[in-house]
Design a protein around this motif. Structure first.
Motif, PDB file in Angstrom:
ATOM      1  N   GLN A 188       0.830  -1.205   0.000  1.00 20.32           N
ATOM      2  CA  GLN A 188       0.000   0.000   0.000  1.00 20.32           C
ATOM      3  C   GLN A 188       0.863   1.252   0.000  1.00 20.32           C
ATOM      4  N   ALA A 189       1.941   1.203   0.783  1.00 21.55           N
ATOM      5  CA  ALA A 189       2.851   2.340   0.825  1.00 21.55           C
ATOM      6  C   ALA A 189       3.532   2.530  -0.529  1.00 21.55           C
ATOM      7  N   PHE A 190       3.894   1.409  -1.175  1.00 19.70           N
ATOM      8  CA  PHE A 190       4.499   1.467  -2.502  1.00 19.70           C
ATOM      9  C   PHE A 190       3.567   2.143  -3.503  1.00 19.70           C
ATOM     10  N   GLN A 191       2.303   1.713  -3.526  1.00 21.72           N
ATOM     11  CA  GLN A 191       1.355   2.276  -4.493  1.00 21.72           C
ATOM     12  C   GLN A 191       1.141   3.768  -4.257  1.00 21.72           C
ATOM     13  N   ALA A 192       1.126   4.171  -2.984  1.00 19.86           N
ATOM     14  CA  ALA A 192       0.910   5.586  -2.665  1.00 19.86           C
ATOM     15  C   ALA A 192       2.017   6.468  -3.234  1.00 19.86           C
ATOM     16  N   VAL A 193       3.206   5.909  -3.392  1.00 24.61           N
ATOM     17  CA  VAL A 193       4.324   6.669  -3.956  1.00 24.61           C
ATOM     18  C   VAL A 193       4.419   6.471  -5.469  1.00 24.61           C
ATOM     19  N   ALA A 194       4.282   5.225  -5.919  1.00 23.08           N
ATOM     20  CA  ALA A 194       4.500   4.916  -7.330  1.00 23.08           C
ATOM     21  C   ALA A 194       3.426   5.515  -8.239  1.00 23.08           C
ATOM     22  N   LYS A 195       2.183   5.495  -7.797  1.00 19.41           N
ATOM     23  CA  LYS A 195       1.096   5.978  -8.658  1.00 19.41           C
ATOM     24  C   LYS A 195       1.298   7.437  -9.073  1.00 19.41           C
ATOM     25  N   PRO A 196       1.492   8.369  -8.125  1.00 12.39           N
ATOM     26  CA  PRO A 196       1.709   9.761  -8.564  1.00 12.39           C
ATOM     27  C   PRO A 196       3.027   9.960  -9.307  1.00 12.39           C
ATOM     28  N   ALA A 197       4.053   9.162  -8.974  1.00 10.62           N
ATOM     29  CA  ALA A 197       5.340   9.302  -9.676  1.00 10.62           C
ATOM     30  C   ALA A 197       5.197   8.905 -11.142  1.00 10.62           C
ATOM     31  N   LEU A 198       4.438   7.835 -11.409  1.00  8.24           N
ATOM     32  CA  LEU A 198       4.209   7.413 -12.789  1.00  8.24           C
ATOM     33  C   LEU A 198       3.353   8.436 -13.536  1.00  8.24           C
ATOM     34  N   GLU A 199       2.344   8.955 -12.854  1.00 11.70           N
ATOM     35  CA  GLU A 199       1.494   9.975 -13.481  1.00 11.70           C
ATOM     36  C   GLU A 199       2.310  11.205 -13.865  1.00 11.70           C
ATOM     37  N   GLU A 200       3.188  11.630 -12.945  1.00 11.65           N
ATOM     38  CA  GLU A 200       4.010  12.813 -13.212  1.00 11.65           C
ATOM     39  C   GLU A 200       4.939  12.584 -14.396  1.00 11.65           C
ATOM     40  N   ALA A 201       5.365  11.325 -14.576  1.00 10.17           N
ATOM     41  CA  ALA A 201       6.250  10.993 -15.696  1.00 10.17           C
ATOM     42  C   ALA A 201       5.478  10.773 -16.990  1.00 10.17           C
ATOM     43  N   GLY A 202       4.133  10.881 -16.937  1.00 12.56           N
ATOM     44  CA  GLY A 202       3.319  10.690 -18.133  1.00 12.56           C
ATOM     45  C   GLY A 202       3.128   9.232 -18.494  1.00 12.56           C
ATOM     46  N   ILE A 203       3.214   8.344 -17.503  1.00 14.47           N
ATOM     47  CA  ILE A 203       3.061   6.908 -17.743  1.00 14.47           C
ATOM     48  C   ILE A 203       1.749   6.424 -17.118  1.00 14.47           C
ATOM     49  N   ASP A 204       0.859   5.898 -17.935  1.00 14.58           N
ATOM     50  CA  ASP A 204      -0.393   5.347 -17.429  1.00 14.58           C
ATOM     51  C   ASP A 204      -0.111   4.040 -16.688  1.00 14.58           C
ATOM     52  N   ALA A 205      -0.821   3.818 -15.575  1.00 16.52           N
ATOM     53  CA  ALA A 205      -0.555   2.611 -14.791  1.00 16.52           C
ATOM     54  C   ALA A 205      -1.847   1.986 -14.276  1.00 16.52           C
ATOM     55  N   THR A 206      -1.904   0.671 -14.368  1.00 13.98           N
ATOM     56  CA  THR A 206      -2.988  -0.113 -13.753  1.00 13.98           C
ATOM     57  C   THR A 206      -2.366  -0.952 -12.654  1.00 13.98           C
ATOM     58  N   PHE A 207      -2.915  -0.845 -11.427  1.00 11.50           N
ATOM     59  CA  PHE A 207      -2.370  -1.567 -10.282  1.00 11.50           C
ATOM     60  C   PHE A 207      -3.282  -2.713  -9.874  1.00 11.50           C
TER      61      PHE A 207
END
Length: 400
Positions: A188-207
């Motif tokens: 959960q902690a990983f997703q809380a960091v990775a999701k916005p980081a991927l969005e900021e990089a312009g990468i769409d992500a499905t978790f």
């Protein structure tokens, strides 16, 4: 400096066993933090039973190796360091109950609160009791000296390794990813960091999250592949990693796959045959890979020899499993040595101004401050390698 030493440890499963000496049952009485009388006693909690017992046993080896190095150099403040290891079963509830039991007998000099799944339950209890805490949870949740002034970390944080693999995904031109991670506090902690980081990089992500006890991760794998991502990202240090690799092989997916550092830290040699790991690029701490400057350092070499000796010559787990546990002990001992005291506030202040020269046997990068209580890890501390066999804990790249 005296600090680089070893000796006594204890194991509490059903009874407490102290090796090579007598550890005090009340290491500091009701106010142990106020002075530096008597030997330093560190209380460590490890999962010596339950589903993650092999990990807890490996981390206990890391703890004990640190004690051996410390005591070989004279102990802490001139006396042998003592270490008590208590079985917490890998359970947050068990850890919380045993911490309360420990604290009822007085304030310990320092506490190492268990595995990644247990640490979030232990830190609030220790923080409330004003106990110096040395731990290795990778979320930066607890790297907040204003909120948790006596808590220090000995691992890279999630933002550290997320920044590294997001930069790689962007450099490789991936516009979308499917991400499988562990369904626990760490995931959960990983997703809380990775999701916005991927969005900021312009990468769409499905978790999608996989239970630590999962034996089949096919539905979760199908869920993240349904959007036809450019790449697959695997994350999480957990028993369910076996099911994740099996699902990837079962579905025959051949899209580029990146293993985040937490997934790479799993005992890859035991969770799948090498063929099932082909096509995966593994993000590794450079300290996990043979031949890097990090593994050639004097501090690492001393750690490596000590942990091999404690383990009887063979290290079945990736080296980082032993290393974070080793540094958990090393940091707490340096804190007392540099402070000349067991007072947790003095120990904290000493670490906040410590230099690498002050802590020569601490393996992770030193860079603590009043604003940062975690190692000073940068993107240069990570490398990406294809699956390579592990030899006594170290990844050995082809030709290495």
């Amino acid at each position: 400096m005296r600090l680089e030493r070893t000796a006594l440890f204890g194991t509490l499963a059903s009874a407490l066993l102290v090796v090579s000496g007598c550890a005090s049952s009340d290491p500091g009485g009701s106010d142990s933090s106020s002075d530096a009388e008597g030997p330093m006693v560190i209380e460590s909690f490890q999962a010596l039973s339950g589903p993650v017992a092999p990990v807890g046993e490996a981390m206990s080896i890391g703890n004990k190796a640190a004690v051996s190095v410390i005591n070989a150099d004279g102990g802490v403040l001139g006396e042998p360091l003592e270490l008590n290891i208590t079985d917490s079963g890998g359970s947050p509830d068990q850890l919380a109950a045993k911490l309360q039991e420990l604290l009822a007998g007085g304030l310990p000099h320092a506490v190492l609160p268990g595995s990644a799944s247990e640490i979030p339950a232990g830190i609030p209890i220790l923080d409330n009791a004003k106990v110096f805490t040395s731990q290795h949870f990778t979320a930066d949740t607890f790297n907040d000296p204003k909120e948790y002034p006596l808590v220090f970390g000995n691992a890279h944080t999630i933002p550290d390794y997320v920044a590294s693999f997001v930069a790689k995904l962007k450099e490789d031109g991936y516009a979308s990813v499917g991400v499988l991670n562990s369904d626990d506090a760490s995931g959960q902690a990983f997703q809380a960091v990775a999701k916005p980081a991927l969005e900021e990089a312009g990468i769409d992500a499905t978790f999608s999250a996989v239970s630590p006890s999962a034996v089949d991760a096919t539905p979760q794998m199908q869920q993240v592949l349904a959007d036809d991502p450019d790449a697959l990202v695997l994350a999480g240090y957990f028993p369910g990693a076996t099911a994740v690799v099996a699902a990837r092989a079962k579905l025959g997916t051949d899209i580029p796959t990146i293993s985040a550092q937490t997934f790479s830290a799993n005992n890859l040699d035991s969770i799948a045959e090498p063929a099932a790991l082909e096509g995966i690029e593994f993000q590794q701490l450079a300290a996990n890979v043979k031949g890097t400057p990090q593994t050639e350092s004097e501090a690492f070499q001393k750690f490596y020899e000590a942990v091999k000796k404690e383990a009887g010559g063979t290290l079945p787990f990736p080296i980082n499993t032993y290393l974070v546990a080793y540094d958990d002990v090393m940091l707490a001992a340096y804190a007392a040595e540099l402070a000349g005291s067991f007072d947790p506030e003095k120990m904290t202040a000493a670490l906040e101004k410590a230099t690498p020269e002050d802590m020569p046997n601490y393996v992770m990068p030193v860079g603590f401050s009043p604003e940062n209580h975690f190692p000073n890890v940068t993107e240069e501390d990570f490398v990406f390698v294809p699956y390579s066999p592990t030899e006594n804990g170290l990844v050995v790249p082809s030709g290495g």
